[in-house]
Motif scaffolding. Structure first.
Motif, PDB file in Angstrom:
ATOM      1  N   PHE A   1       0.842  -1.199   0.000  1.00  0.00           N
ATOM      2  CA  PHE A   1       0.000   0.000   0.000  1.00  0.00           C
ATOM      3  C   PHE A   1       0.877   1.249   0.000  1.00  0.00           C
ATOM      4  O   PHE A   1       0.653   2.189  -0.776  1.00  0.00           O
TER       5      PHE A   1
ATOM      6  N   ARG B   1       2.757   1.943  -3.345  1.00  0.00           N
ATOM      7  CA  ARG B   1       1.853   2.504  -4.356  1.00  0.00           C
ATOM      8  C   ARG B   1       1.497   3.957  -4.010  1.00  0.00           C
ATOM      9  O   ARG B   1       1.480   4.828  -4.879  1.00  0.00           O
ATOM     10  N   TYR B   2       1.244   4.197  -2.746  1.00  0.00           N
ATOM     11  CA  TYR B   2       0.886   5.533  -2.266  1.00  0.00           C
ATOM     12  C   TYR B   2       2.041   6.508  -2.535  1.00  0.00           C
ATOM     13  O   TYR B   2       1.834   7.633  -3.033  1.00  0.00           O
TER      14      TYR B   2
ATOM     15  N   TYR C   1       2.413   7.215  -6.374  1.00  0.00           N
ATOM     16  CA  TYR C   1       1.385   8.106  -6.915  1.00  0.00           C
ATOM     17  C   TYR C   1       1.566   9.532  -6.398  1.00  0.00           C
ATOM     18  O   TYR C   1       1.489  10.504  -7.169  1.00  0.00           O
TER      19      TYR C   1
ATOM     20  N   VAL D   1      -4.915   4.892  -5.007  1.00  0.00           N
ATOM     21  CA  VAL D   1      -4.318   3.704  -4.400  1.00  0.00           C
ATOM     22  C   VAL D   1      -5.397   2.692  -4.038  1.00  0.00           C
ATOM     23  O   VAL D   1      -5.278   1.496  -4.342  1.00  0.00           O
TER      24      VAL D   1
ATOM     25  N   LEU E   1      -5.847  -1.091  -5.793  1.00  0.00           N
ATOM     26  CA  LEU E   1      -5.690  -2.312  -5.007  1.00  0.00           C
ATOM     27  C   LEU E   1      -7.006  -3.052  -4.801  1.00  0.00           C
ATOM     28  O   LEU E   1      -7.083  -3.972  -3.984  1.00  0.00           O
TER      29      LEU E   1
END
Length: 334
Positions: A197, A200-201, A204, A233, A237
């Motif tokens: 998580f 990806r966060y 971005y 995000v 996911l």
């Protein structure tokens, strides 16, 4: 219900704590968790940024009384490095700290200005479908007179990361209305693996900050960057706006109060009672009284005086209007 709780998956909690206001909020969060959710079986991490080139001053939580109190309340201190954000965007703490949590273990992040008000183990999390707080206003984006519109702005971000924009829409809401588009308050969010998580966060958020799509040219990213990247995000996911039944988080189980004057002005009596109950023991009070807002509003009774001035059956629609009302009455402190 007991059987369901017995088989419910364990998870970890992360909040951020550092020198200043957040360390006292972290104490109250931990105290409210232990009071309201004694069956909580996971680990509570208080993530604290380490000093480095992204910070002008040392941000680390290092008050020995606070550290001792957090340890007594069962919290674990989690140091992390601020490499992308730091002083210039402290909201990025919640993003970078995720990378230091135990991988592949379900997690829930809460802003430190939150109280746990009910049994957290009763929340029916499906960690395979991440989600976040829907207690928000349409704070971003703010379309300009000559465009682009809100839909074009959001679509440009989904396109940037090769995400399916159409499947994120709530088609029961009209085009151009902010609730049609996936948007969260970053006051809480959850998922199956904090590292995946967080990666990806971070990807971005830094991409948006470093090279915003042309559609964002008139938009302000600070302080909204964490809330701009978060829905992307969650969507990437496999999560969304409907992953938790209403009434649990930001409901009977947690309260994101934001600031103590706002708590006394607008939250339910049960939240105020909980705050004052968990802050009352002397071993907690002797630490919390060092924070001026808690000292004045909780221990000196100014919170009750503020509460008596506010009609909670007729609160302003916008939070800023309530803040102005509190300031006019002379009770604003943070």
């Amino acid at each position: 219900m007991a059987d369901n709780l017995a088989h419910r998956q364990s998870f970890n909690i992360m909040i951020v704590g550092q020198s200043g206001r957040l360390q006292y909020e972290a104490v109250l969060f931990a105290a409210s968790l232990r009071h309201s959710a004694p069956a909580f079986s996971g680990r509570l991490f208080v993530a604290t940024p380490q000093p480095g080139p992204t910070w002008e001053k040392n941000p680390t939580l290092r008050n020995p009384e606070v550290l001792h109190l957090l340890e007594r309340l069962g919290a674990e201190i989690l140091p992390f490095e601020s490499l992308a954000f730091g002083q210039n965007y402290p909201y990025g703490n919640k993003i970078e700290a995720l990378l230091s949590l135990p991988p592949d273990e379900p997690f829930v992040f809460f802003d430190s200005d939150t109280l746990i008000t009910g049994d957290l183990m009763s929340v029916p999390f499906d960690f395979s479908r991440p989600g976040a707080s829907l207690r928000c206003e349409g704070s971003w984006p703010k379309p300009t007179l000559y465009g682009p519109g809100i839909g074009e702005i959001w679509k440009s971000l989904y396109d940037r990361f090769d995400l399916d924009f159409d499947s994120s829409l709530d088609r029961s809401q009209p085009e151009g209305y902010w609730r049609r588009y996936l948007y969260f308050n970053a006051g809480y969010f959850f998922g199956a693996c904090p590292v995946k998580f967080g990666q990806r966060y971070l990807e971005y958020a830094t991409s948006i900050q470093g090279a915003p799509p042309p559609e964002l040219v008139e938009q302000t990213l600070d302080p909204w960057l964490d809330q701009i990247a978060l829905p992307l995000v969650v969507h990437a996911l496999g999560g969304g706006r409907d992953v938790l039944p209403a009434g649990y988080l930001d409901g009977n189980v947690s309260c994101h109060y934001r600031l103590f004057p706002l708590l006394y002005a607008r939250e339910d009596d049960s939240v105020v009672d909980l705050l004052e109950r968990v802050a009352a023991p002397n071993w907690i009070k002797k630490v919390l009284k060092n924070h001026e807002p808690i000292k004045r509003l909780v221990y000196q009774g100014r919170g009750a005086k503020l509460r008596a001035l506010i009609d909670r059956n007729n609160l302003p629609r916008r939070e800023q209007a309530l803040r102005n009302q509190i300031k006019s009455a002379g009770f604003w402190i943070r």
